[in-house]
Design a protein around this motif. Structure first.
Motif, PDB file in Angstrom:
ATOM      1  N   ALA A 108      -9.013  -4.411  70.574  1.00 41.36           N
ATOM      2  CA  ALA A 108      -7.804  -3.323  70.848  1.00 41.36           C
ATOM      3  C   ALA A 108      -7.059  -3.245  69.405  1.00 41.36           C
ATOM      4  CB  ALA A 108      -6.409  -3.957  70.887  1.00 41.36           C
ATOM      5  N   CYS A 109      -7.420  -4.881  68.611  1.00 40.65           N
ATOM      6  CA  CYS A 109      -6.946  -3.663  66.598  1.00 40.65           C
ATOM      7  C   CYS A 109      -8.400  -2.377  66.535  1.00 40.65           C
ATOM      8  CB  CYS A 109      -7.666  -5.440  66.407  1.00 40.65           C
ATOM      9  SG  CYS A 109      -7.041  -4.910  64.287  1.00 40.65           S
ATOM     10  N   SER A 110      -9.726  -2.432  66.592  1.00 46.02           N
ATOM     11  CA  SER A 110     -10.172  -2.384  66.659  1.00 46.02           C
ATOM     12  C   SER A 110     -10.230  -0.456  66.837  1.00 46.02           C
ATOM     13  CB  SER A 110     -11.740  -1.732  67.041  1.00 46.02           C
ATOM     14  OG  SER A 110     -13.088  -1.024  66.957  1.00 46.02           O
ATOM     15  N   LYS A 111      -9.671  -0.388  68.068  1.00 49.12           N
ATOM     16  CA  LYS A 111      -9.262   0.722  68.727  1.00 49.12           C
ATOM     17  C   LYS A 111      -7.969   1.667  68.249  1.00 49.12           C
ATOM     18  CE  LYS A 111     -11.036   0.320  73.816  1.00 49.12           C
ATOM     19  NZ  LYS A 111     -10.867  -0.243  74.904  1.00 49.12           N
ATOM     20  N   ASN A 112      -7.321   0.405  67.774  1.00 50.03           N
ATOM     21  CA  ASN A 112      -6.324   1.126  67.411  1.00 50.03           C
ATOM     22  C   ASN A 112      -6.404   1.486  65.495  1.00 50.03           C
ATOM     23  OD1 ASN A 112      -2.956   1.548  66.460  1.00 50.03           O
ATOM     24  ND2 ASN A 112      -3.086  -0.654  64.847  1.00 50.03           N
ATOM     25  N   ILE A 113      -7.045   1.382  65.312  1.00 48.46           N
ATOM     26  CA  ILE A 113      -7.720   1.185  63.678  1.00 48.46           C
ATOM     27  C   ILE A 113      -8.338   2.938  63.793  1.00 48.46           C
ATOM     28  CG2 ILE A 113      -9.707   1.313  62.121  1.00 48.46           C
ATOM     29  CD1 ILE A 113      -8.505  -2.066  61.785  1.00 48.46           C
ATOM     30  N   GLY A 114      -9.488   2.602  65.251  1.00 48.94           N
ATOM     31  CA  GLY A 114      -9.886   3.531  65.060  1.00 48.94           C
ATOM     32  C   GLY A 114      -8.725   5.200  65.748  1.00 48.94           C
ATOM     33  N   HIS A 115      -7.945   5.009  66.022  1.00 47.06           N
ATOM     34  CA  HIS A 115      -6.570   6.103  66.361  1.00 47.06           C
ATOM     35  C   HIS A 115      -6.508   6.196  64.928  1.00 47.06           C
ATOM     36  CE1 HIS A 115      -6.699   5.870  70.846  1.00 47.06           C
ATOM     37  NE2 HIS A 115      -6.971   4.401  70.901  1.00 47.06           N
ATOM     38  N   ILE A 116      -5.688   5.179  64.292  1.00 49.64           N
ATOM     39  CA  ILE A 116      -5.335   5.839  62.904  1.00 49.64           C
ATOM     40  C   ILE A 116      -6.397   6.403  62.206  1.00 49.64           C
ATOM     41  CG2 ILE A 116      -4.525   4.832  60.844  1.00 49.64           C
ATOM     42  CD1 ILE A 116      -3.702   2.089  62.946  1.00 49.64           C
ATOM     43  N   LEU A 117      -7.466   6.502  62.642  1.00 54.22           N
ATOM     44  CA  LEU A 117      -8.411   7.166  61.531  1.00 54.22           C
ATOM     45  C   LEU A 117      -8.893   8.127  62.033  1.00 54.22           C
ATOM     46  CD1 LEU A 117     -12.046   5.102  61.447  1.00 54.22           C
ATOM     47  CD2 LEU A 117     -11.328   5.944  59.065  1.00 54.22           C
ATOM     48  N   GLU A 118      -8.480   8.813  63.328  1.00 51.39           N
ATOM     49  CA  GLU A 118      -8.306   9.915  63.750  1.00 51.39           C
ATOM     50  C   GLU A 118      -7.256  10.502  63.407  1.00 51.39           C
ATOM     51  OE1 GLU A 118      -8.803  10.277  67.855  1.00 51.39           O
ATOM     52  OE2 GLU A 118     -10.248   8.953  68.225  1.00 51.39           O
ATOM     53  N   ASP A 119      -6.061  10.131  62.949  1.00 53.26           N
ATOM     54  CA  ASP A 119      -5.122  10.891  63.180  1.00 53.26           C
ATOM     55  C   ASP A 119      -4.915  11.223  60.961  1.00 53.26           C
ATOM     56  OD1 ASP A 119      -4.331  11.006  65.074  1.00 53.26           O
ATOM     57  OD2 ASP A 119      -2.843   8.927  64.590  1.00 53.26           O
ATOM     58  N   ALA A 120      -5.836   9.782  60.554  1.00 51.41           N
ATOM     59  CA  ALA A 120      -6.038  10.196  59.391  1.00 51.41           C
ATOM     60  C   ALA A 120      -6.592  11.748  58.527  1.00 51.41           C
ATOM     61  CB  ALA A 120      -6.682   8.891  58.275  1.00 51.41           C
ATOM     62  N   ASP A 121      -7.796  11.255  59.005  1.00 43.18           N
ATOM     63  CA  ASP A 121      -8.655  12.637  59.250  1.00 43.18           C
ATOM     64  C   ASP A 121      -8.527  13.638  59.712  1.00 43.18           C
ATOM     65  OD1 ASP A 121     -11.353  11.719  58.609  1.00 43.18           O
ATOM     66  OD2 ASP A 121     -12.112  10.904  60.556  1.00 43.18           O
ATOM     67  N   LYS A 122      -7.871  14.049  60.810  1.00 43.48           N
ATOM     68  CA  LYS A 122      -7.228  15.071  60.790  1.00 43.48           C
ATOM     69  C   LYS A 122      -6.182  15.421  59.801  1.00 43.48           C
ATOM     70  CE  LYS A 122      -6.817  14.867  66.314  1.00 43.48           C
ATOM     71  NZ  LYS A 122      -6.193  14.292  67.143  1.00 43.48           N
ATOM     72  N   GLY A 123      -5.567  14.672  59.044  1.00 40.74           N
ATOM     73  CA  GLY A 123      -3.874  14.740  58.540  1.00 40.74           C
ATOM     74  C   GLY A 123      -4.621  15.719  57.027  1.00 40.74           C
ATOM     75  N   LEU A 124      -6.153  14.926  57.144  1.00 43.65           N
ATOM     76  CA  LEU A 124      -6.809  14.953  55.720  1.00 43.65           C
ATOM     77  C   LEU A 124      -6.871  16.386  55.957  1.00 43.65           C
ATOM     78  CD1 LEU A 124      -7.725  14.236  53.277  1.00 43.65           C
ATOM     79  CD2 LEU A 124      -9.923  13.016  53.902  1.00 43.65           C
ATOM     80  N   ASP A 125      -7.555  16.526  56.900  1.00 42.43           N
ATOM     81  CA  ASP A 125      -8.334  18.156  57.442  1.00 42.43           C
ATOM     82  C   ASP A 125      -6.851  19.613  57.000  1.00 42.43           C
ATOM     83  OD1 ASP A 125     -10.913  19.771  58.027  1.00 42.43           O
ATOM     84  OD2 ASP A 125      -9.443  20.337  59.971  1.00 42.43           O
ATOM     85  N   LYS A 126      -6.424  19.278  57.679  1.00 36.52           N
ATOM     86  CA  LYS A 126      -5.151  20.121  57.622  1.00 36.52           C
ATOM     87  C   LYS A 126      -4.199  19.802  55.840  1.00 36.52           C
ATOM     88  CE  LYS A 126      -3.410  19.460  61.661  1.00 36.52           C
ATOM     89  NZ  LYS A 126      -1.616  18.798  62.909  1.00 36.52           N
ATOM     90  N   LEU A 127      -4.611  18.814  54.867  1.00 36.41           N
ATOM     91  CA  LEU A 127      -4.417  19.128  53.895  1.00 36.41           C
ATOM     92  C   LEU A 127      -5.019  19.741  53.086  1.00 36.41           C
ATOM     93  CD1 LEU A 127      -3.022  15.701  52.918  1.00 36.41           C
ATOM     94  CD2 LEU A 127      -1.879  17.626  52.435  1.00 36.41           C
TER      95      LEU A 127
END
Length: 185
Positions: A108-127
């Motif tokens: 569950a923690c790993s999946k949560n980290i995966g979601h946070i990573l996806e959001d970070a990637d999207k945020g980085l891409d937008k920036l």
């Protein structure tokens, strides 16, 4: 004591009260010593036969006791083995449940980290591509990125401070030492 002539000559020459059998046999046979001896021998023979029969019965009883005890030992051994197998099954079930709980928590923690990573990637891409957007959109993307940084750092701090649960097994030393101390069931 009845002796042969050689023994008398070699070993009993100096003994007193040595008599020639034919001389004394006449007197003994006249008395009823023969009857008494015969009767005594018959009594002893009967007593010995009864004793032998009793010993045969005792041996049979002893064999029956042995067989009964061996059966009892075998049953006791099976009971002990069955109990050890039950304890092993319970221990295995405990380990499997603990493993499942720990694994599910990590997963569950790993999946949560995966979601946070996806959001970070999207945020980085937008920036990275903010040059094509308006200042207002860039400001919103930057604020979302800061929020994602906070969420990511929070996740990292919680993960670092969280202690990894481990599976451990410690055998029952009392049971083992007791079994090692006894020499029979």
């Amino acid at each position: 004591m009845v002796c042969c002539t050689v023994c008398i000559a070699v070993k009993h020459m100096s003994c007193d009260g040595v008599y020639y059998i034919p001389n004394i046999a006449k007197d003994l046979l006249k008395r009823q010593d023969n009857y008494k001896t015969k009767t005594s021998l018959e009594k002893v023979k009967d007593a010995l036969q009864n004793l032998k029969s009793k010993m045969r019965d005792d041996m049979e009883q002893l064999s029956n006791q042995r067989d009964s005890i061996l059966d009892e030992i075998e049953k006791y051994k099976k009971d002990l083995i069955r109990k050890v197998e039950e304890l092993a099954k319970a221990s295995i079930k405990e380990v499997q449940e603990k493993y499942k709980n720990i694994f599910e928590g990590i997963n569950a923690c790993s999946k949560n980290i995966g979601h946070i990573l996806e959001d970070a990637d999207k945020g980085l891409d937008k920036l990275k591509h903010s040059t094509y957007k308006t200042e207002a959109q860039s400001f919103v993307d930057m604020k979302k990125g800061e929020n994602q940084v906070a969420v990511g750092n929070d996740c990292i701090n919680r993960s670092i401070s969280r202690q990894m649960e481990a599976l451990e097994f410690e055998s029952c030393k009392t049971l083992k030492s007791h079994l090692l101390e006894v020499h029979s069931l």
